[in-house]
Write a protein that holds these residues in place. Sequence first.
Motif, PDB file in Angstrom:
ATOM      1  N   ARG A  75       2.548  15.032 -13.381  1.00 49.08           N
ATOM      2  CA  ARG A  75       1.459  15.617 -14.154  1.00 49.08           C
ATOM      3  C   ARG A  75       1.299  17.105 -13.831  1.00 49.08           C
ATOM      4  O   ARG A  75       1.114  17.931 -14.735  1.00 49.08           O
ATOM      5  CB  ARG A  75       0.167  14.863 -13.862  1.00 49.08           C
ATOM      6  CG  ARG A  75      -0.984  15.233 -14.796  1.00 49.08           C
ATOM      7  CD  ARG A  75      -2.217  14.462 -14.413  1.00 49.08           C
ATOM      8  NE  ARG A  75      -1.944  13.016 -14.416  1.00 49.08           N
ATOM      9  CZ  ARG A  75      -2.728  12.101 -13.853  1.00 49.08           C
ATOM     10  NH1 ARG A  75      -3.824  12.488 -13.205  1.00 49.08           N
ATOM     11  NH2 ARG A  75      -2.400  10.809 -13.904  1.00 49.08           N
ATOM     12  N   ASN A  76       1.355  17.453 -12.554  1.00 50.24           N
ATOM     13  CA  ASN A  76       1.226  18.855 -12.165  1.00 50.24           C
ATOM     14  C   ASN A  76       2.381  19.689 -12.684  1.00 50.24           C
ATOM     15  O   ASN A  76       2.203  20.845 -13.104  1.00 50.24           O
ATOM     16  CB  ASN A  76       1.142  18.972 -10.639  1.00 50.24           C
ATOM     17  CG  ASN A  76      -0.158  18.409 -10.094  1.00 50.24           C
ATOM     18  OD1 ASN A  76      -1.174  18.426 -10.790  1.00 50.24           O
ATOM     19  ND2 ASN A  76      -0.130  17.935  -8.850  1.00 50.24           N
ATOM     20  N   ASN A  77       3.580  19.105 -12.664  1.00 43.94           N
ATOM     21  CA  ASN A  77       4.746  19.843 -13.176  1.00 43.94           C
ATOM     22  C   ASN A  77       4.620  20.110 -14.664  1.00 43.94           C
ATOM     23  O   ASN A  77       4.983  21.186 -15.161  1.00 43.94           O
ATOM     24  CB  ASN A  77       6.031  19.065 -12.890  1.00 43.94           C
ATOM     25  CG  ASN A  77       6.357  19.040 -11.391  1.00 43.94           C
ATOM     26  OD1 ASN A  77       5.931  19.945 -10.660  1.00 43.94           O
ATOM     27  ND2 ASN A  77       7.097  18.040 -10.948  1.00 43.94           N
ATOM     28  N   SER A 110       0.827  -1.208   0.000  1.00 40.79           N
ATOM     29  CA  SER A 110       0.000   0.000   0.000  1.00 40.79           C
ATOM     30  C   SER A 110       0.858   1.253   0.000  1.00 40.79           C
ATOM     31  O   SER A 110       0.582   2.220  -0.729  1.00 40.79           O
ATOM     32  CB  SER A 110      -0.912   0.003   1.224  1.00 40.79           C
ATOM     33  OG  SER A 110      -1.783  -1.111   1.203  1.00 40.79           O
ATOM     34  N   PHE A 111       1.917   1.253   0.804  1.00 43.14           N
ATOM     35  CA  PHE A 111       2.809   2.406   0.828  1.00 43.14           C
ATOM     36  C   PHE A 111       3.462   2.630  -0.533  1.00 43.14           C
ATOM     37  O   PHE A 111       3.586   3.770  -0.996  1.00 43.14           O
ATOM     38  CB  PHE A 111       3.885   2.228   1.905  1.00 43.14           C
ATOM     39  CG  PHE A 111       3.374   2.414   3.316  1.00 43.14           C
ATOM     40  CD1 PHE A 111       2.412   3.366   3.597  1.00 43.14           C
ATOM     41  CD2 PHE A 111       3.871   1.641   4.352  1.00 43.14           C
ATOM     42  CE1 PHE A 111       1.941   3.541   4.886  1.00 43.14           C
ATOM     43  CE2 PHE A 111       3.402   1.815   5.636  1.00 43.14           C
ATOM     44  CZ  PHE A 111       2.438   2.760   5.911  1.00 43.14           C
ATOM     45  N   ASN A 112       3.903   1.522  -1.201  1.00 45.29           N
ATOM     46  CA  ASN A 112       4.547   1.646  -2.514  1.00 45.29           C
ATOM     47  C   ASN A 112       3.577   2.185  -3.557  1.00 45.29           C
ATOM     48  O   ASN A 112       3.922   3.065  -4.363  1.00 45.29           O
ATOM     49  CB  ASN A 112       5.085   0.293  -2.968  1.00 45.29           C
ATOM     50  CG  ASN A 112       6.295  -0.133  -2.137  1.00 45.29           C
ATOM     51  OD1 ASN A 112       7.036   0.725  -1.627  1.00 45.29           O
ATOM     52  ND2 ASN A 112       6.517  -1.434  -1.987  1.00 45.29           N
ATOM     53  N   VAL A 113       2.346   1.635  -3.527  1.00 40.55           N
ATOM     54  CA  VAL A 113       1.355   2.091  -4.507  1.00 40.55           C
ATOM     55  C   VAL A 113       1.034   3.567  -4.288  1.00 40.55           C
ATOM     56  O   VAL A 113       0.944   4.353  -5.240  1.00 40.55           O
ATOM     57  CB  VAL A 113       0.070   1.231  -4.407  1.00 40.55           C
ATOM     58  CG1 VAL A 113      -1.040   1.836  -5.260  1.00 40.55           C
ATOM     59  CG2 VAL A 113       0.354  -0.197  -4.831  1.00 40.55           C
ATOM     60  N   SER A 114       0.829   3.921  -3.050  1.00 38.19           N
ATOM     61  CA  SER A 114       0.522   5.326  -2.769  1.00 38.19           C
ATOM     62  C   SER A 114       1.672   6.227  -3.139  1.00 38.19           C
ATOM     63  O   SER A 114       1.479   7.356  -3.616  1.00 38.19           O
ATOM     64  CB  SER A 114       0.171   5.498  -1.295  1.00 38.19           C
ATOM     65  OG  SER A 114       1.278   5.187  -0.475  1.00 38.19           O
ATOM     66  N   ASN A 115       2.903   5.728  -3.005  1.00 38.84           N
ATOM     67  CA  ASN A 115       4.075   6.513  -3.372  1.00 38.84           C
ATOM     68  C   ASN A 115       4.134   6.722  -4.870  1.00 38.84           C
ATOM     69  O   ASN A 115       4.430   7.815  -5.372  1.00 38.84           O
ATOM     70  CB  ASN A 115       5.326   5.821  -2.848  1.00 38.84           C
ATOM     71  CG  ASN A 115       6.560   6.718  -2.977  1.00 38.84           C
ATOM     72  OD1 ASN A 115       6.465   7.935  -2.922  1.00 38.84           O
ATOM     73  ND2 ASN A 115       7.718   6.103  -3.173  1.00 38.84           N
ATOM     74  N   GLN A 116       3.821   5.630  -5.611  1.00 32.67           N
ATOM     75  CA  GLN A 116       3.822   5.732  -7.080  1.00 32.67           C
ATOM     76  C   GLN A 116       2.735   6.690  -7.560  1.00 32.67           C
ATOM     77  O   GLN A 116       2.958   7.495  -8.473  1.00 32.67           O
ATOM     78  CB  GLN A 116       3.604   4.345  -7.689  1.00 32.67           C
ATOM     79  CG  GLN A 116       4.787   3.395  -7.481  1.00 32.67           C
ATOM     80  CD  GLN A 116       4.486   1.988  -7.959  1.00 32.67           C
ATOM     81  OE1 GLN A 116       3.409   1.739  -8.522  1.00 32.67           O
ATOM     82  NE2 GLN A 116       5.441   1.072  -7.766  1.00 32.67           N
ATOM     83  N   ILE A 117       1.551   6.586  -6.972  1.00 29.13           N
ATOM     84  CA  ILE A 117       0.471   7.498  -7.359  1.00 29.13           C
ATOM     85  C   ILE A 117       0.876   8.935  -7.077  1.00 29.13           C
ATOM     86  O   ILE A 117       0.633   9.848  -7.871  1.00 29.13           O
ATOM     87  CB  ILE A 117      -0.827   7.135  -6.606  1.00 29.13           C
ATOM     88  CG1 ILE A 117      -1.334   5.763  -7.059  1.00 29.13           C
ATOM     89  CG2 ILE A 117      -1.900   8.184  -6.819  1.00 29.13           C
ATOM     90  CD1 ILE A 117      -2.506   5.233  -6.252  1.00 29.13           C
ATOM     91  N   GLY A 118       1.490   9.162  -5.930  1.00 28.17           N
ATOM     92  CA  GLY A 118       1.910  10.511  -5.575  1.00 28.17           C
ATOM     93  C   GLY A 118       2.943  11.056  -6.543  1.00 28.17           C
ATOM     94  O   GLY A 118       2.900  12.220  -6.941  1.00 28.17           O
ATOM     95  N   GLU A 119       3.905  10.175  -7.017  1.00 24.31           N
ATOM     96  CA  GLU A 119       4.934  10.623  -7.951  1.00 24.31           C
ATOM     97  C   GLU A 119       4.326  10.980  -9.301  1.00 24.31           C
ATOM     98  O   GLU A 119       4.689  11.975  -9.921  1.00 24.31           O
ATOM     99  CB  GLU A 119       5.988   9.524  -8.115  1.00 24.31           C
ATOM    100  CG  GLU A 119       6.878   9.313  -6.896  1.00 24.31           C
ATOM    101  CD  GLU A 119       7.754  10.511  -6.618  1.00 24.31           C
ATOM    102  OE1 GLU A 119       8.102  11.245  -7.569  1.00 24.31           O
ATOM    103  OE2 GLU A 119       8.075  10.754  -5.423  1.00 24.31           O
ATOM    104  N   SER A 120       3.357  10.122  -9.787  1.00 21.25           N
ATOM    105  CA  SER A 120       2.742  10.401 -11.095  1.00 21.25           C
ATOM    106  C   SER A 120       1.944  11.698 -11.055  1.00 21.25           C
ATOM    107  O   SER A 120       1.955  12.480 -12.014  1.00 21.25           O
ATOM    108  CB  SER A 120       1.857   9.233 -11.526  1.00 21.25           C
ATOM    109  OG  SER A 120       0.735   9.130 -10.697  1.00 21.25           O
TER     110      SER A 120
END
Length: 316
Positions: free
Chosen positions: A305-307, A291-301
């Motif tokens: 996108r915002n950048n 869960s931590f890894n998935v949430s980390n990946q979602i946060g990075e993507s």
Amino acid sequence: MSIFSLFFYGLLILLILSFFSSFIFIVHQETAVLIERLGKFHSIRHAGLHFKIPVVDTIVGKLTLKIQQLDILIDTKTKDNVFVKVKISVQFKVIKNKVYEAFYKLDNSNSQITSYIFDVVRAEVPKMRLDDVFERKDNIANAVKRELEEAMLEYGYSIIKALVTDLDPDEQVKQAMNRINTAEREKVSAEYKAEADKIKIIAKAKAEAESKKLQGKGTADQRREIAKGILESVEVLNNVGINSQEASALIVVTQHYDTLQSMGENTNTNLILLPNSPGSASDMLNNMITSFNVSNQIGESMKKRNNTKNSKKNKS
């Protein structure tokens, strides 16, 4: 000495005493004696030894110069139609240089004073309500004294003091007044009790507010210290090669086992933690890391996108 001789000497002594008592007399202190000669006023004698002519001079009266007191009870009615008994006490005395007027001008001083008192009281009290009679009884006494002074001075009497010594309303009226006073006192008592209860409630509310404030501060401090401890634990695990996600999952599992241990120490607990199999801890650890890894990946993507959006806006 014969019996006849004794009788003779005794009779002689009585005659001598009777003779002397007919022209010698004694006046006591604070007393005035009036002498008439052949039926006409002659003189006034004060304390001491005095002489008078037998047969010609006669003692016609004695007046005391001491202060006397007369108590009068009067039934009258107030302005609000309440019958009340008023007791008046008057202190008076004969004026020393007006003994003649006191004796010859007034036949019965007590009766005369009583008449004036009745007249004044029955003129003053009907002007007042019952409560005013109690509050202004000194006014009644002053009116009595003023009226008596004017009237009795002519007769040789001085009014020393007039007092209203007692006021006694009808029994039913007294009972009603007692009920009113009782109700008034109960009202005041209730007001004081309500004020005391109000103070207690305010004090209790302030104490509870202060308690909540301190509890909140304690909880905040506790959580702050827990956060510091977790941060330090994560930093220690990072130093031995365990990333932040794995460290967080490991801390959660450790707290899970600590909870189970504390539950086991209390034999009276009825709490059941599910799932609680031996392999559940390993599964929970793997699930948390995933869960931590998935949430980390979602946060990075989302960050990328915002950048990208921001860079396009800047170029346009």
